[in-house]
Design an enzyme around this catalytic site. Structure first.
Site, short mmCIF file in Angstrom:
data_model
loop_
_atom_site.label_atom_id
_atom_site.label_comp_id
_atom_site.label_asym_id
_atom_site.label_seq_id
_atom_site.Cartn_x
_atom_site.Cartn_y
_atom_site.Cartn_z
N CYS A 1 0.09 -5.26 15.46
CA CYS A 1 1.48 -4.81 15.58
C CYS A 1 2.41 -5.99 15.76
O CYS A 1 3.62 -5.83 15.71
CB CYS A 1 1.69 -3.91 16.81
SG CYS A 1 0.62 -2.49 16.97
N LYS B 1 -9.49 0.36 6.18
CA LYS B 1 -10.52 -0.39 5.45
C LYS B 1 -11.89 -0.06 6.01
O LYS B 1 -12.87 0.02 5.27
CB LYS B 1 -10.24 -1.89 5.58
CG LYS B 1 -9.13 -2.32 4.64
CD LYS B 1 -9.04 -3.83 4.52
CE LYS B 1 -7.74 -4.20 3.82
NZ LYS B 1 -6.99 -5.24 4.48
N HIS C 1 0.83 -1.21 0.00
CA HIS C 1 0.00 0.00 0.00
C HIS C 1 0.86 1.26 0.00
O HIS C 1 2.09 1.19 -0.02
CB HIS C 1 -1.02 -0.02 1.13
CG HIS C 1 -0.44 -0.09 2.50
ND1 HIS C 1 0.29 0.92 3.06
CD2 HIS C 1 -0.50 -1.07 3.44
CE1 HIS C 1 0.65 0.58 4.28
NE2 HIS C 1 0.21 -0.62 4.53
N HIS D 1 3.86 1.62 2.35
CA HIS D 1 5.08 0.92 1.96
C HIS D 1 5.85 1.72 0.90
O HIS D 1 7.07 1.77 0.91
CB HIS D 1 4.75 -0.47 1.40
CG HIS D 1 4.00 -1.34 2.36
ND1 HIS D 1 2.90 -2.06 2.00
CD2 HIS D 1 4.19 -1.57 3.67
CE1 HIS D 1 2.45 -2.73 3.05
NE2 HIS D 1 3.22 -2.44 4.08
N CYS E 1 -0.83 -7.03 20.84
CA CYS E 1 -1.60 -6.60 19.67
C CYS E 1 -1.18 -7.44 18.49
O CYS E 1 -0.02 -7.42 18.10
CB CYS E 1 -1.41 -5.13 19.36
SG CYS E 1 -2.14 -4.70 17.75
N CYS F 1 -5.95 -1.05 20.15
CA CYS F 1 -4.78 -0.54 19.45
C CYS F 1 -5.18 0.61 18.53
O CYS F 1 -6.05 0.44 17.67
CB CYS F 1 -4.12 -1.65 18.61
SG CYS F 1 -2.84 -0.99 17.54
N HIS G 1 -4.45 -0.31 14.79
CA HIS G 1 -5.19 -1.39 14.14
C HIS G 1 -6.66 -1.45 14.53
O HIS G 1 -7.41 -2.27 14.00
CB HIS G 1 -4.50 -2.74 14.40
CG HIS G 1 -3.12 -2.76 13.83
ND1 HIS G 1 -2.00 -2.44 14.57
CD2 HIS G 1 -2.68 -3.00 12.58
CE1 HIS G 1 -0.92 -2.51 13.80
NE2 HIS G 1 -1.31 -2.84 12.59
N LYS H 1 -6.60 8.82 8.67
CA LYS H 1 -5.82 7.60 8.56
C LYS H 1 -6.49 6.70 7.53
O LYS H 1 -7.71 6.58 7.51
CB LYS H 1 -5.84 6.92 9.93
CG LYS H 1 -4.75 5.94 10.15
CD LYS H 1 -4.93 5.26 11.48
CE LYS H 1 -4.52 3.80 11.35
NZ LYS H 1 -3.11 3.58 11.08
N1 MSP Z 1 6.96 -6.15 9.35
C1 MSP Z 1 7.08 -4.95 10.07
C2 MSP Z 1 8.41 -4.27 9.82
C3 MSP Z 1 9.61 -5.09 10.19
S1 MSP Z 1 11.08 -4.23 9.90
C4 MSP Z 1 12.27 -5.20 10.58
C5 MSP Z 1 5.95 -3.97 9.67
N2 MSP Z 1 5.38 -4.18 8.49
S2 MSP Z 1 4.20 -3.25 7.90
O1 MSP Z 1 3.82 -3.88 6.65
O2 MSP Z 1 3.18 -3.07 8.85
O3 MSP Z 1 4.85 -1.86 7.62
C6 MSP Z 1 5.93 -1.71 6.72
C7 MSP Z 1 6.33 -0.24 6.60
O4 MSP Z 1 5.25 0.53 6.08
C8 MSP Z 1 6.67 0.40 7.95
O5 MSP Z 1 7.78 1.26 7.79
C9 MSP Z 1 5.44 1.19 8.27
O6 MSP Z 1 5.69 2.28 9.10
C10 MSP Z 1 5.04 1.66 6.89
N3 MSP Z 1 3.64 2.09 6.87
C11 MSP Z 1 2.55 1.34 7.09
N4 MSP Z 1 1.45 2.15 6.97
C12 MSP Z 1 1.82 3.41 6.67
C13 MSP Z 1 1.17 4.59 6.29
N5 MSP Z 1 -0.16 4.72 6.26
N6 MSP Z 1 1.95 5.64 5.91
C14 MSP Z 1 3.31 5.56 5.83
N7 MSP Z 1 3.93 4.46 6.18
C15 MSP Z 1 3.26 3.40 6.77
O7 MSP Z 1 5.69 -3.06 10.42
#
Ligand code: MSP
Length: 469
Positions: free
Chosen positions: A127, A296, A18, A21, A124, A143, A146, A293
């Protein structure tokens, strides 16, 4: 030439890539291209976090064997990264045999700081994180990220004795040995560190079957964060190989929600392994949609493909690097996106079209750009204020537009053709100079500009760089 190692957070593969990422990847890529422009030798890691109960449950829900499920999703992330014009040198999957074996070796090396105890408290699943009672109460049991109630756990776990490292972690952060950007997040984390308990680093197999087995204990698997954080060094070959060429990392890029894992648990692991800490942790903000934020349940999730499908990659990278702050939350709306696209078309697209048309009329041959010193740009980049660095370039582009308006080379051509040529050559060279840095943010456009203005004969592109709908 220095070796520079940049890392990105490895996303869970329980869903599609998304916008959040994308932020990790694009910021990493901007830094990568900047470092390469400075002549450094850059390694950029990306990967996928594939263990844990959340992913396992999702695969069961979808009726797909978990191995197949993670394979499919890891591939989606790789394709996604490429679609953003981002090039990594290393891709780590936490289910790789190399990674798992190295993780187990890391566990063994940390054994002096590991003990077994009973965990009674909150967790959680979103998380994949253990929650203190204080946090639980502050968030009223739900949370905030989430929107799911915390679950109560009562289980035997292995613990990493954070207490062994706390003072040294604090020192390292306060002294900027491991620098946290932005400064307000550093402060925030230091407050949190105050009462950070020892962390549970395993889960019983009966609750989580999908994980790296704890060496010497069949009944436990590693807690997903231990396995995940280790990726940054297992991909370099640790502990089998000497990683000192690229470790410590120059910059580890993470979202604000996972800074605490990277600023707390990760340094404790590294200290336990006698490895140096990363030089920088860069925490970016979250992307919101219309100020809210993305979620879904609100139904405001915008898939990155939708945005990419609208005007292609360049406006996407442009929007999220110039109009999104590197460190604060950034908002997306379609209106803002269209406005940004129009800027690209009016400020840059028109400039290229106009300049190339004039160059053709005046029969001007291709020119070469130069990477001129630009200390204010470097300063912004070094402070991780990429959007402000980009702003400097945009000001220069606007200045060129102004110059054409003021010097009127089309009028000059009638009275003093030599002078008109001179003026145009200077402006073209200037654009090519700026273009060297533009390539950090919008490489595809930079390539096109380069092709047009360095060609033997300059001719305007058949379709403008940013056509109006
Ligand atoms: N798997 C863990 C990370 C492990 S690193 C050793 C995780 N995964 S995640 O899929 O939830 O998030 C991956 C990255 O995307 C994180 O840097 C997270 O902060 C970022 N983002 C997730 N949602 C976001 C937004 N809405 N906006 C910007 N970045 C966000 O956490």
């Amino acid at each position: 030439m220095k070796n520079i190692y940049i890392t990105t957070a490895i996303p869970y593969v329980n869903g599609n890539p998304h916008l959040g990422h994308a932020m990790d990847y694009i910021l990493a890529d901007v830094l990568r291209r900047y470092m390469m422009m400075r002549g450094e030798n850059v390694r950029l890691q990306a990967g996928t976090d594939e263990h844990g109960s959340k992913i396992y449950k999702k695969s069961v829900e979808q009726g797909i064997p978990v191995e197949e499920f993670v394979n499919q999703n890891a591939k989606k992330f790789q394709d996604f990264i490429h679609s953003l014009g981002v090039e990594y040198t290393d891709f780590v999957r936490t289910t790789d045999a190399d990674h798992e074996r190295r993780c187990q070796a890391i566990w063994e090396k940390l054994s002096d700081h590991i003990y077994k105890d009973k965990y009674e408290g909150w967790y959680c699943e979103g998380c994949e994180g253990f929650i203190t009672d204080k946090e639980h109460d502050e968030n009223e049991g739900i949370c905030p990220d989430h929107k799911k109630p915390y679950v109560k756990l009562s289980e035997e776990n292995y613990y990493l004795r954070i207490a062994d490292f706390k003072d040294r972690i604090r020192e390292a952060i306060e002294s900027d040995e491991m620098k946290i950007t932005p400064a307000f997040r550093k402060k925030e984390f230091l407050n949190l560190l105050e009462d950070m308990p020892d962390v549970s680093i395993s889960r019983p197999k009966e609750s989580v079957q999908w994980g790296v087995p704890v060496p010497g204990d069949d009944s436990q698997v590693m807690y997903v964060w231990i396995d995940a954080l280790a990726n940054y060094i297992t991909i370099l070959g640790y502990p089998e190989e000497d990683i000192s060429d690229f470790w410590p990392a120059n910059t580890q890029i993470v979202g604000k929600d996972i800074l605490r894992f990277h600023a707390g648990i990760w340094p404790a692991m590294l200290m336990g392994l006698d490895l140096p800490l990363p030089k920088n942790l860069l925490a970016h903000g979250h992307i919101t949609v219309g100020g809210e934020k993305m979620s879904k349940s609100i139904g405001n999730v915008i898939a990155p493909e939708e945005i990419l499908g609208k005007h292609g990659l360049v406006p996407f990278r442009y929007y999220f690097t110039r109009h999104a702050s590197t460190t604060d939350d950034a908002d997306f709306t379609w209106d803002k996106y269209e406005a940004a696209y129009n800027e690209l078309a009016n400020d840059l697209g028109n400039l290229v079209q106009r300049l190339a048309t004039l160059a053709k009329k005046n029969e001007i041959a291709g020119q070469q750009g130069e990477l001129k010193d630009l200390p204010e740009f470097d300063e912004r980049m070094e402070k991780y204020e990429f959007n402000f660095a980009f702003e400097i370039l945009w000001r220069q582009i606007m200045d060129l537009n102004k110059r054409i308006d003021e010097e009127k080379p089309w009028a000059l051509a009638k009275t003093d053709p030599e002078k008109a040529k001179e003026v145009l050559v200077v402006i073209i060279k200037n654009l090519l100079d700026i273009n060297k840095r533009l390539a950090i943010f919008i490489p595809d456009t930079a390539e096109r500009i380069d092709a047009i203005f360095t060609a033997e004969q300059i001719v305007p592109p058949e379709t403008p760089l940013f056509p109006k709908a």
